[in-house]
Design a protein around this motif. Structure first.
Motif, PDB file in Angstrom:
ATOM      1  N   VAL A 202      36.485  34.431  35.872  1.00 30.63           N
ATOM      2  CA  VAL A 202      35.576  35.238  36.699  1.00 30.63           C
ATOM      3  C   VAL A 202      35.529  36.690  36.249  1.00 30.63           C
ATOM      4  O   VAL A 202      34.470  37.334  36.313  1.00 30.63           O
ATOM      5  N   VAL A 203      36.654  37.224  35.760  1.00 26.34           N
ATOM      6  CA  VAL A 203      36.723  38.663  35.488  1.00 26.34           C
ATOM      7  C   VAL A 203      35.812  39.108  34.351  1.00 26.34           C
ATOM      8  O   VAL A 203      35.556  40.287  34.174  1.00 26.34           O
ATOM      9  N   GLY A 204      35.322  38.163  33.566  1.00 27.02           N
ATOM     10  CA  GLY A 204      34.434  38.547  32.469  1.00 27.02           C
ATOM     11  C   GLY A 204      35.205  38.734  31.172  1.00 27.02           C
ATOM     12  O   GLY A 204      36.429  38.612  31.110  1.00 27.02           O
ATOM     13  N   GLU A 205      34.460  39.062  30.121  1.00 25.78           N
ATOM     14  CA  GLU A 205      35.064  39.212  28.807  1.00 25.78           C
ATOM     15  C   GLU A 205      35.993  40.425  28.786  1.00 25.78           C
ATOM     16  O   GLU A 205      35.767  41.408  29.467  1.00 25.78           O
ATOM     17  N   GLY A 206      37.028  40.318  27.975  1.00 22.05           N
ATOM     18  CA  GLY A 206      37.958  41.435  27.859  1.00 22.05           C
ATOM     19  C   GLY A 206      39.388  40.973  27.775  1.00 22.05           C
ATOM     20  O   GLY A 206      39.699  39.778  27.878  1.00 22.05           O
ATOM     21  N   PRO A 207      40.300  41.921  27.605  1.00 27.56           N
ATOM     22  CA  PRO A 207      41.720  41.571  27.440  1.00 27.56           C
ATOM     23  C   PRO A 207      42.345  40.949  28.681  1.00 27.56           C
ATOM     24  O   PRO A 207      43.335  40.229  28.564  1.00 27.56           O
ATOM     25  N   VAL A 208      41.796  41.236  29.875  1.00 25.05           N
ATOM     26  CA  VAL A 208      42.387  40.677  31.093  1.00 25.05           C
ATOM     27  C   VAL A 208      42.331  39.157  31.070  1.00 25.05           C
ATOM     28  O   VAL A 208      43.290  38.474  31.431  1.00 25.05           O
ATOM     29  N   ARG A 209      41.200  38.619  30.621  1.00 27.43           N
ATOM     30  CA  ARG A 209      41.080  37.168  30.533  1.00 27.43           C
ATOM     31  C   ARG A 209      42.118  36.607  29.570  1.00 27.43           C
ATOM     32  O   ARG A 209      42.746  35.578  29.858  1.00 27.43           O
ATOM     33  N   GLY A 210      42.295  37.256  28.451  1.00 28.14           N
ATOM     34  CA  GLY A 210      43.275  36.780  27.486  1.00 28.14           C
ATOM     35  C   GLY A 210      44.678  36.759  28.046  1.00 28.14           C
ATOM     36  O   GLY A 210      45.432  35.808  27.824  1.00 28.14           O
ATOM     37  N   VAL A 211      45.040  37.807  28.776  1.00 24.29           N
ATOM     38  CA  VAL A 211      46.379  37.882  29.366  1.00 24.29           C
ATOM     39  C   VAL A 211      46.566  36.787  30.417  1.00 24.29           C
ATOM     40  O   VAL A 211      47.590  36.079  30.428  1.00 24.29           O
ATOM     41  N   LEU A 212      45.589  36.618  31.291  1.00 17.20           N
ATOM     42  CA  LEU A 212      45.706  35.635  32.362  1.00 17.20           C
ATOM     43  C   LEU A 212      45.769  34.218  31.811  1.00 17.20           C
ATOM     44  O   LEU A 212      46.594  33.396  32.232  1.00 17.20           O
ATOM     45  N   TRP A 213      44.903  33.908  30.853  1.00 15.42           N
ATOM     46  CA  TRP A 213      44.881  32.555  30.308  1.00 15.42           C
ATOM     47  C   TRP A 213      46.109  32.273  29.443  1.00 15.42           C
ATOM     48  O   TRP A 213      46.613  31.151  29.439  1.00 15.42           O
ATOM     49  N   SER A 214      46.590  33.273  28.726  1.00 18.41           N
ATOM     50  CA  SER A 214      47.820  33.085  27.947  1.00 18.41           C
ATOM     51  C   SER A 214      48.994  32.792  28.877  1.00 18.41           C
ATOM     52  O   SER A 214      49.831  31.916  28.592  1.00 18.41           O
ATOM     53  N   LEU A 215      49.062  33.524  29.985  1.00 18.07           N
ATOM     54  CA  LEU A 215      50.111  33.283  30.971  1.00 18.07           C
ATOM     55  C   LEU A 215      49.991  31.877  31.560  1.00 18.07           C
ATOM     56  O   LEU A 215      50.980  31.148  31.678  1.00 18.07           O
ATOM     57  N   ALA A 216      48.760  31.482  31.907  1.00 23.14           N
ATOM     58  CA  ALA A 216      48.550  30.182  32.546  1.00 23.14           C
ATOM     59  C   ALA A 216      48.934  29.035  31.625  1.00 23.14           C
ATOM     60  O   ALA A 216      49.633  28.099  32.036  1.00 23.14           O
ATOM     61  N   VAL A 217      48.490  29.082  30.366  1.00 21.72           N
ATOM     62  CA  VAL A 217      48.772  27.964  29.465  1.00 21.72           C
ATOM     63  C   VAL A 217      50.260  27.923  29.102  1.00 21.72           C
ATOM     64  O   VAL A 217      50.839  26.847  28.928  1.00 21.72           O
TER      65      VAL A 217
END
Length: 441
Positions: A202-217
């Motif tokens: 939801v947050v859109g493109e950017g480093p936040v998505r990368g951090v959240l998805w890296s944490l989740a996986v």
């Protein structure tokens, strides 16, 4: 007359052994998890001894989706390596996160069909759900960190949560009698990691998505390795879980062949799409790429890949070995995909200057494969061949020596080292009986 009765009883017993496990539940009241005659226990059906060890056609159908998914991973990586070198690390890291999510979906599905009866209706529905969700993920993958991020994350979460909830509903909240909390543990962790997956989408493109998805996986992988430890429910003991070792090993072998097939697809499309005559330099690149693929196949299946089914069956803890093999196969398959990216690069531009980042694909792909193969060999035999260690070290040592060489020369260096590893295997096998598996687990 008595002889005829004995013959008839023997024939009936032989016929019964050929029936799938779920068809024999009413005949085995003494086995946990099986229904007694007249009962309507809705629990999931564990695999029985008579259950076929071969992959079902539905499982092979699922693999077709992952053939397409690997092409999307490969094409995204190719775009990463041909973009600005300053953002290569970031782009490749994003692709890695997407690839890890796909592999986890496939690996957990292989685990489900190796512990539960794959012909059972509930299991078949779950595999069909996985087919649909994985296809959506594959379609969204090229723009997974772009405007299709929520689609990718949503499909992933729906697969993880949806099939777990379906198991609970289909079994009326009583999934596996031997371990009633098993599905609840998975549901807890799937719900926990669903939050960063969806928020990241939801947050859109950017480093936040990368951090959240890296944490989740990362949490998803760690939870699987630890048996989904859950408050008040404990964690699953993999040693106590029945596992169809031959089936699980075959599934890993099949996926690795899928990865090799995808790399052949890259070779063919790249070479045939060049147009015009078969120029000598491109033809040489085609030959080097094809030889590299053959060598990867040879190195995997000699001998560890060939005897993996026996290794899992003979292991002291078959389920633990089967689970750990998922991680080494992940590394090898990632190496094959990265090697395929190198094919695209050195077939397209075999001579002339090249970006130094291309070395990560052309040399790094085979190195990653050898690293995974070393771990896999230890899982099967409890030791590591010196030829594989030497090949990995020499691939790393070759980096400063080939920095100024054209891409085709770098690829030739890599294939030469792989030839050395394969020849060492051939030399070691001369005059010796085939080595039996000796898993340390």
């Amino acid at each position: 007359m008595s002889v005829e009765i004995v013959d008839i009883q023997g024939a009936l017993w032989s016929y019964r052994r050929r029936l799938p496990a779920y068809a024999r539940q009413g005949c085995r009241p003494d086995v946990p998890g099986r229904r007694r005659m007249g009962e309507t226990h809705p629990g999931l059906v564990l695999r029985g001894e008579a259950s076929s060890q071969r992959a079902t056609f539905l499982e092979l159908f699922l693999d077709l989706v992952f053939v397409f998914a690997l092409t999307r991973v490969s094409q995204r990586l190719i775009a990463d390596f041909t973009s600005d070198e300053r953002i290569l690390l970031s782009e490749a890291g994003q692709t890695l996160v997407l690839f890890l999510a796909l592999w986890l979906i496939w690996a957990t599905t292989a685990w489900i069909t190796s512990t539960l009866e794959p012909e059972a209706l509930a299991v078949q529905v779950v595999v069909v759900m996985t087919v649909a969700g994985s296809m959506v993920m594959a379609v969204a993958l090229p723009q997974g960190f772009g405007d299709r991020g929520l689609v990718f994350a949503g499909a992933y979460v729906i697969v993880q949560l949806g099939r777990t909830l379906f198991f609970l509903v289909a079994t009326r909240g009583r999934p596996i009698p031997a371990d009633p909390a098993a599905v609840l543990r998975v549901l807890f962790w799937a719900g926990l990691t669903a939050v960063p997956w969806i928020v990241g989408g939801v947050v859109g493109e950017g480093p936040v998505r990368g951090v959240l998805w890296s944490l989740a996986v990362t949490v998803d992988y760690v939870a699987l390795a630890l048996g989904w430890p859950t408050p008040r429910l404990g964690r699953a003991r993999h040693a106590d879980q029945p596992i169809a070792g031959e089936h699980l090993a075959e599934r890993y072998q099949q996926f690795l062949l899928i990865a090799l097939g995808e790399s052949i697809f890259v070779i063919g499309i790249t070479f045939s799409g060049g147009g015009g005559a078969f120029h000598l330099d491109r033809t040489a690149g085609f030959g080097v790429a094809l030889l590299t693929t053959v060598l990867l196949w040879r190195i995997y299946f000699y001998r560890a890949g060939h005897v993996l089914p026996d290794a899992i069956i003979q292991a002291r803890d078959p389920a633990r070995l089967g689970l750990s093999a998922a991680y080494t196969h992940l590394i090898m398959i990632a190496g094959i995909v990265l090697t395929g990216v190198g094919y695209e690069l050195f077939i397209t531009r075999p001579l002339g200057s090249k970006p130094s980042a291309w070395l990560f694909a052309i040399l790094g792909g085979p190195a990653l494969f050898l690293a995974g193969r070393m771990g896999f060999e230890f899982q099967v035999f409890g030791r590591v061949s010196r030829s594989r260690v030497a090949g990995l070290v020499l691939l790393g040592a070759a980096v400063p020596l080939v920095l100024d060489l054209p891409a085709l020369a770098v690829a030739g260096t890599a294939v030469g080292l792989l030839v050395g590893v394969a020849l060492a295997d051939l030399w070691r096998s001369q005059g010796r009986a085939p080595e039996p598996p000796a898993p340390p687990i």
